[in-house]
Scaffold this active site. Structure first.
Site, PDB file in Angstrom:
ATOM      1  CB  CYS A 112      -2.576  12.191  -5.840  1.00 23.88           C
ATOM      2  SG  CYS A 112      -4.074  11.904  -5.193  1.00 23.88           S
TER       3      CYS A 112
ATOM      4  NE  ARG B 269       3.478   9.653  -5.030  1.00 24.28           N
ATOM      5  CZ  ARG B 269       3.804  10.826  -4.370  1.00 24.28           C
ATOM      6  NH1 ARG B 269       4.949  10.931  -3.987  1.00 24.28           N
ATOM      7  NH2 ARG B 269       3.196  11.772  -3.792  1.00 24.28           N
TER       8      ARG B 269
ATOM      9  CD1 TRP C 281      -5.067   7.280  -2.052  1.00 22.93           C
ATOM     10  CD2 TRP C 281      -4.319   5.545  -3.039  1.00 22.93           C
ATOM     11  NE1 TRP C 281      -5.198   6.152  -0.951  1.00 22.93           N
ATOM     12  CE2 TRP C 281      -4.790   5.173  -1.526  1.00 22.93           C
ATOM     13  CE3 TRP C 281      -3.931   4.505  -3.833  1.00 22.93           C
ATOM     14  CZ2 TRP C 281      -4.873   3.986  -1.270  1.00 22.93           C
ATOM     15  CZ3 TRP C 281      -3.781   3.063  -3.137  1.00 22.93           C
ATOM     16  CH2 TRP C 281      -4.339   2.837  -2.001  1.00 22.93           C
TER      17      TRP C 281
ATOM     18  CG  ASN D 140      -0.735  14.108  -3.050  1.00 22.47           C
ATOM     19  OD1 ASN D 140      -1.454  13.362  -2.391  1.00 22.47           O
ATOM     20  ND2 ASN D 140       0.665  14.088  -2.805  1.00 22.47           N
ATOM     21  N   GLY D 141      -3.670  15.587  -1.625  1.00 28.25           N
ATOM     22  CA  GLY D 141      -4.139  15.860  -0.163  1.00 28.25           C
ATOM     23  C   GLY D 141      -5.562  15.917  -0.013  1.00 28.25           C
TER      24      GLY D 141
ATOM     25  CD  GLU E  40       0.123  -5.461  13.925  1.00 27.83           C
ATOM     26  OE1 GLU E  40      -0.766  -6.404  13.799  1.00 27.83           O
ATOM     27  OE2 GLU E  40       0.526  -5.093  12.978  1.00 27.83           O
TER      28      GLU E  40
ATOM     29  CE  LYS F  11       3.167  -5.051  10.563  1.00 27.91           C
ATOM     30  NZ  LYS F  11       1.957  -5.746  10.882  1.00 27.91           N
TER      31      LYS F  11
ATOM     32  CD  GLU G  68       3.350  -9.020   8.341  1.00 27.42           C
ATOM     33  OE1 GLU G  68       2.963  -9.439   7.352  1.00 27.42           O
ATOM     34  OE2 GLU G  68       2.735  -8.102   9.160  1.00 27.42           O
TER      35      GLU G  68
ATOM     36  CG  HIS H  65      -3.714 -20.985  32.790  1.00 30.61           C
ATOM     37  ND1 HIS H  65      -4.403 -21.469  33.927  1.00 30.61           N
ATOM     38  CD2 HIS H  65      -4.024 -19.735  32.896  1.00 30.61           C
ATOM     39  CE1 HIS H  65      -4.830 -20.733  34.794  1.00 30.61           C
ATOM     40  NE2 HIS H  65      -4.584 -19.522  34.162  1.00 30.61           N
TER      41      HIS H  65
ATOM     42  CE  LYS I  42      -0.277  -3.202   2.035  1.00 34.12           C
ATOM     43  NZ  LYS I  42       0.194  -3.140   3.480  1.00 34.12           N
TER      44      LYS I  42
HETATM   45  C1  AGP Z   1      -0.472  -7.495   7.982  1.00 35.84           C
HETATM   46  O1  AGP Z   1       0.963  -6.803   8.171  1.00 35.84           O
HETATM   47  C2  AGP Z   1      -0.372  -8.412   6.873  1.00 35.84           C
HETATM   48  N1  AGP Z   1      -0.154  -7.642   5.876  1.00 35.84           N
HETATM   49  C3  AGP Z   1      -2.024  -9.114   7.033  1.00 35.84           C
HETATM   50  O2  AGP Z   1      -2.072  -9.627   8.113  1.00 35.84           O
HETATM   51  C4  AGP Z   1      -2.888  -8.049   6.550  1.00 35.84           C
HETATM   52  O3  AGP Z   1      -3.224  -7.210   7.684  1.00 35.84           O
HETATM   53  C5  AGP Z   1      -3.883  -9.162   6.355  1.00 35.84           C
HETATM   54  O4  AGP Z   1      -4.012  -9.787   5.098  1.00 35.84           O
HETATM   55  C6  AGP Z   1      -5.510  -8.232   6.169  1.00 35.84           C
HETATM   56  O5  AGP Z   1      -5.658  -7.323   4.709  1.00 35.84           O
HETATM   57  P1  AGP Z   1      -6.608  -6.205   4.735  1.00 35.84           P
HETATM   58  O6  AGP Z   1      -6.258  -5.253   5.912  1.00 35.84           O
HETATM   59  O7  AGP Z   1      -6.046  -5.664   3.280  1.00 35.84           O
HETATM   60  O8  AGP Z   1      -7.781  -6.560   4.620  1.00 35.84           O
END
Ligand code: AGP
Length: 608
Positions: A2, A27, A75, A101-102, A481, A485, A488, A504, A603
């Site tokens: 928030c 934010r 938020w 906020n919190g 993961e 990271k 992307e 394999h 996002k």
């Molecule tokens: C992760 O860094 C990516 N931005 C992407 O793989 C993300 O995790 C995926 O699109 C799922 O998004 P969500 O968690 O909002 O469902």
């Protein structure tokens, strides 16, 4: 998280508050509101939605008169986004208006006590409890009332309070959630963050935990919890607006990586009470839990990678078969599930189209759906039978970090809760897991303190063409993961392999100089990983090993090593992921990529 602003001075407060809230929009928020003392009482205007809704409601603030007020962008955490759940929250009589906020962790028990004393609540928020408590303890001195309230609430907060009986002052306090005081000429401010006040002043106080400020237009006094004055040093802010929005970090991703200890602590703490895991927020009954014969996990991207960790963790602690699937595959493979199946749906945004479609398919097939989501009131949260929210706060960078870590934290909480309820873990194991969980935030902090070591390693490898991440068991899940990271945000091709799979086929790709990141945190598999490191090195690979501090023998196998603190095996992913995030971040930064907004990515992927 928030946003809070407060103003007292010579000009009309409402336009100043709206402008300040505008500077905090980055934010992330889902509703906004202001409260202004207009000479007769406190006027409140608030609404769900974007700030423009509030501007329209107040005609850019011109409909609300007065030179002192507080404002808020919310938020949502407790209570879905709505007009009534927006801040400021007001006490029964309207005497107190509060922005927060919190998270007030013990708000439910405080709310029940006040209801028994005849107090009427109108919202679902934890914040309203603060407004009602202030009214309950107020005997004519706001500072006394504030101190009484602070001695009773538990959790994290930055609070701004307006009282109709003392219309010349704003009282504010912080604990764990940031709050600053802006020092002007004939006017003063409070704000969650610097951007809100930079147009007015660059001279600020940064409040410390449990410091209470009494703000008037021509004076600022700071007190401790014993009402003793506290001397504050003025800080002159040099940042420009862009740097200020990122808290001084170069990118939101850097800020969010560094916020992980707090995000994990905020997610865990409200669910640990008296040494027990409590999930007040779910309606799932023990009988229902005992009826499940299988668990399915569906998600996308990094959330799917959390699901891969969850499979190992849940099968170890709950001893129920767990299947994990990328959501876009799940819905087309005629999954075998029904009322005896618990489907876990993991999503930061709560809006990912593939994941939402998988959720709907699971419900159509009769399964019980429990989602782990970061955005309160999002579609996946609303359509699930139950939802457990991660308290990571808004995550701005496309590459997820703190949301991922808080999802892991919920997985651990859930596995302990289910394992205990089903009698699959002993009391000793239960207590040990709780202790390990509580220690995670500080261990993450310790890793972050050594981020320069990762920056050094990134400087040696940011020009590589290919990177392989390998690991076994939970370290394989971490490889997934780590690879995503890096891909992307740096656009470097990389792949994740179960280390046992190298022989394999994949090992044919290893040649002189190929970088192999070997995750070797699981002690019982270390020797196997040592063999894998040997076999890739024999073919020319350069090995960067990640393991726990006590496994120094890795230095015989790896060219470079990054150590993480030790923890119980199932919680090591929460620690191993940090160097992987930092490695991707620094490599991408050295390549000059657009870290917060990588090409071709969004996002929240709301298209299938
Ligand atoms: C992760 O860094 C990516 N931005 C992407 O793989 C993300 O995790 C995926 O699109 C799922 O998004 P969500 O968690 O909002 O469902």
């Amino acid at each position: 998280m928030c946003g809070i602003v407060g103003y007292t001075g010579e000009v009309q407060a409402a336009p100043v508050l709206l402008k300040g809230l505008e500077k905090l929009e980055y934010r992330g928020y889902d509703s906004a509101g202001i409260a202004v003392y207009d000479g007769a009482g406190i006027r409140v205007a608030k609404a769900k939605g974007r700030l423009q809704v509030l501007r329209d409601l107040t005609q850019d603030g011109s409909l609300i008169h007065g030179t002192i007020g507080i404002g808020h962008t919310r938020w949502a955490t407790h209570g879905a986004p709505s007009d009534v759940n927006s801040h400021p929250q007001v006490s029964d009589s309207g005497k107190f208006a509060v922005v927060h906020n919190g998270i007030i962790e013990n708000y439910l028990e405080l709310k029940e006590k006040l209801i028994k004393k005849g107090v009427t609540f109108v919202s679902e928020t934890d914040t309203e409890v603060v407004a009602q408590l202030l009214e309950y303890y107020y005997k004519g001195d706001i500072l006394d009332a504030m101190i009484q309230v602070l001695r009773r609430v538990e959790g994290s907060y930055a609070l701004g309070v307006l009282c109709a009986d003392a219309p010349d002052q704003i009282v504010a306090v912080r604990k764990d959630s940031p709050l600053i005081v802006g020092l002007g000429q004939g006017e003063n401010f409070i704000a969650s963050d610097v951007p809100a006040i930079l147009n007015h002043t660059r001279d600020i106080y940064r409040l410390n935990d449990n410091e209470i400020v009494v703000l008037k237009k021509d004076s600022v006094q700071v007190f401790n919890m014993d009402k003793e004055p506290v001397e504050k040093k003025v800080t002159h802010v040099e940042w420009d607006i862009s740097a200020a929005e990122k808290g001084g970090y170069e990118h939101f991703m850097a800020k969010e990586i560094m916020e992980q200890p707090k995000a994990v602590r905020d997610t865990i703490s409200p669910r640990l009470r008296g040494g027990r895991v409590v999930f007040d927020e779910i309606s799932l009954t023990p009988e229902q839990i005992r009826s499940f014969s299988k668990i399915f996990i569906v998600a996308c991207g990094s959330a799917y990678h959390v699901g891969v960790v969850a499979k190992y963790v849940l099968e170890q602690t709950v001893r129920i078969p767990v299947e994990v699937d990328v959501a876009s595959e799940f819905r087309y493979r005629s999954p075998i599930l029904g009322p005896d199946t618990l489907v876990l749906v993991i999503s930061q945004s709560g809006e990912t189209a593939d994941t939402l479609a998988a959720l709907r398919e699971a419900k159509r097939l009769g399964a019980y759906t429990l989602s782990i989501v970061n955005v309160v009131g999002s579609t996946i949260a609303n359509e699930s039978d139950d939802v457990i929210y991660t308290w990571a706060g808004p995550e701005i960078a496309v590459a997820t970090t703190k949301a991922y870590s808080t999802q892991l934290a919920v997985v651990y909480l859930l596995s302990i809760y289910l394992g205990d309820l089903l009698g699959r873990i002993s009391l000793e194991e239960y207590n040990s897991y709780i202790g390990e969980l509580e220690a995670l935030p500080d261990k993450i902090t310790k890793i972050l303190e050594h981020k320069d070591n990762i920056q050094y390693l990134a400087s040696k490898f940011f020009n590589v063409r290919d990177v392989f991440f390998i690991g076994r068991n939970l370290d394989y899940a971490m490889s997934l993961e780590g690879s995503l990271k890096l891909k992307e945000i740096s656009y470097i091709h990389s792949d994740a392999y179960a280390a046992g799979e190298l022989k394999h086929g994949t090992i044919s790709l290893i040649e002189d100089g190929t970088l192999v990141v070997a995750l070797a945190t699981q002690k019982r598999l270390f020797e196997k990983m040592a063999s894998n490191m040997k076999e890739v090195k024999a073919r020319g690979a350069v090995v960067l090993g990640v393991t726990t501090e006590d496994q120094k023998q890795i230095e015989k196998e790896a060219d470079y090593v990054f150590y993480i603190p030790d923890a119980c095996p199932m919680m090591l992913p929460s620690l191993a992921v940090i160097p992987l995030q930092l490695f991707a971040y620094y490599v991408s930064s050295m390549k000059g990529c657009d870290i917060d907004k990588p090409r071709n990515l969004a996002k929240s992927v709301t298209v299938e």
